[in-house]
Enzyme design. Structure first.
Site, short mmCIF file in Angstrom:
data_model
loop_
_atom_site.label_atom_id
_atom_site.label_comp_id
_atom_site.label_asym_id
_atom_site.label_seq_id
_atom_site.Cartn_x
_atom_site.Cartn_y
_atom_site.Cartn_z
N HIS A 100 0.82 -1.22 0.00
CA HIS A 100 0.00 0.00 0.00
C HIS A 100 0.85 1.27 0.00
O HIS A 100 0.34 2.34 0.30
CB HIS A 100 -0.95 0.01 1.20
N GLU A 136 -8.53 -9.87 17.63
CA GLU A 136 -9.90 -10.39 17.57
C GLU A 136 -10.02 -11.16 16.26
O GLU A 136 -9.21 -10.93 15.36
CB GLU A 136 -10.90 -9.23 17.59
N1 APR Z 1 -2.23 -6.97 18.20
C1 APR Z 1 -2.81 -7.67 17.19
N2 APR Z 1 -3.85 -7.20 16.47
C2 APR Z 1 -4.30 -5.96 16.77
C3 APR Z 1 -3.74 -5.18 17.80
C4 APR Z 1 -2.66 -5.73 18.54
N3 APR Z 1 -2.07 -5.08 19.52
N4 APR Z 1 -4.42 -4.01 17.85
C5 APR Z 1 -5.36 -4.06 16.90
N5 APR Z 1 -5.31 -5.24 16.24
C6 APR Z 1 -6.14 -5.72 15.14
C7 APR Z 1 -7.58 -5.22 15.18
O1 APR Z 1 -8.37 -6.10 15.99
C8 APR Z 1 -7.97 -5.27 13.72
O2 APR Z 1 -8.48 -6.55 13.36
O3 APR Z 1 -5.59 -5.19 13.96
C9 APR Z 1 -6.62 -5.05 12.99
C10 APR Z 1 -6.48 -3.69 12.35
O4 APR Z 1 -7.43 -3.55 11.33
P1 APR Z 1 -7.54 -2.24 10.42
O5 APR Z 1 -7.58 -1.04 11.28
O6 APR Z 1 -8.67 -2.46 9.49
O7 APR Z 1 -6.13 -2.21 9.64
P2 APR Z 1 -5.70 -3.02 8.35
O8 APR Z 1 -6.35 -4.37 8.31
O9 APR Z 1 -4.23 -2.98 8.28
O10 APR Z 1 -6.32 -2.13 7.20
C11 APR Z 1 -6.09 -2.50 5.86
O11 APR Z 1 -7.14 -0.52 5.08
O12 APR Z 1 -7.61 1.73 5.05
C12 APR Z 1 -6.83 0.75 4.55
O13 APR Z 1 -4.83 1.12 3.42
C13 APR Z 1 -5.35 0.96 4.72
O14 APR Z 1 -3.62 -0.72 4.81
C14 APR Z 1 -4.86 -0.32 5.35
C15 APR Z 1 -5.97 -1.30 4.99
#
Ligand code: APR
Length: 238
Positions: free
Chosen positions: A109, A204
């Protein structure tokens, strides 16, 4: 259990959460105060360039204040000590994997510390702000520098290399991602199709949790070092 040689790891915002970087979804997440279409689309950049540049300037500034956590460090240790083949594909635009010592990584990304010139197409290292719209250092075009971030509707980087890695993976591990955004959300199914074992490490169950053979729930800073220890002490290298 089959022999293990090629490990492919997908990481998302959750792996950097314990370093102090916000995730995207959920309460308080980066998108909570913004509509995605106001920030992370080519149309938003066209319509409201200042807002988009400000948003990513703020994230670049936040990145300078944080350091890698034990999850990033454990993956760097795995790369250094695992005699098989390891590739990290990250959706994250931060550089915390690299700062922890990881070398083999694809930022599908894009990267916060990179700029893209819309005029000449060059990608260049970038550490400062973009809000003041500096000219491109290569072609000198005005107001053409944008964050080197793959916006919704754009094609992620290095998809060919990722497809090849998915096809040969013996083990696919997804860490800290909600499974809400494609194509990354579909990697688990592709990896399974080609015969990989699949494991999810997340706070989760993700949207695609059902597709993983094994799901471990907890913080990345605990789960990832534990899993890396298991891999390095196993005798599964082919
Ligand atoms: N340890 C493990 N998992 C975690 C932690 C932690 N400490 N804190 C949060 N999470 C998990 C959350 O439960 C969630 O399932 O990480 C995940 C984060 O999800 P998103 O916020 O949706 O991030 P991501 O999946 O990387 O998003 C994908 O979306 O907006 C776009 O380009 C952006 O790369 C990004 C893409």
């Amino acid at each position: 259990m089959r022999d293990l040689y090629n490990i492919l790891i997908l990481t998302g915002a959750g792996i950097s959460a314990e370093s102090g970087l916000d995730t995207f979804r959920g309460p308080g997440g980066l998108w909570a105060g913004h509509r995605v279409e106001d920030i992370c689309t080519p149309e938003a950049l066209e319509r409201n360039r200042a807002l988009v540049l400000d948003f990513y300037d703020a994230r670049r500034a936040a990145l300078a204040q944080v350091v890698p956590n034990p999850a990033h460090q454990a993956l760097a240790r795995l790369e250094a000590e695992w005699s098989g083949n390891l590739l990290i594909v990250t959706q994250n635009v931060d550089d915390l994997h690299e700062r922890a010592g990881t070398r083999k990584i694809i930022h599908m990304h894009g990267e916060l510390l990179s700029a893209l010139c819309e005029a000449c197409g060059r990608r260049m290292c970038w550490h400062g702000d973009m809000a003041d719209e500096p000219p491109c250092g290569t072609c000198e075009a005005e107001a053409a520098i944008r964050p080197d971030i793959v916006f919704f509707g754009e094609i992620p980087y290095q998809m060919d290399a990722i497809e090849r890695a998915l096809a040969k993976a013996d083990l696919f591990v997804s860490i800290g991602t909600s499974g809400a955004v494609y194509p990354a959300a579909g990697f688990v199914q592709t990896a399974r199709h080609y015969g990989a074992e699949t494991l999810e490490l997340n706070l989760e169950p993700s949207a695609g949790s059902y597709y993983f053979e094994q799901s471990r729930i907890g913080p990345a800073s605990r789960l990832v070092p534990e899993w890396v220890d298991e891999v390095l002490s196993s005798n599964r290298l082919s």
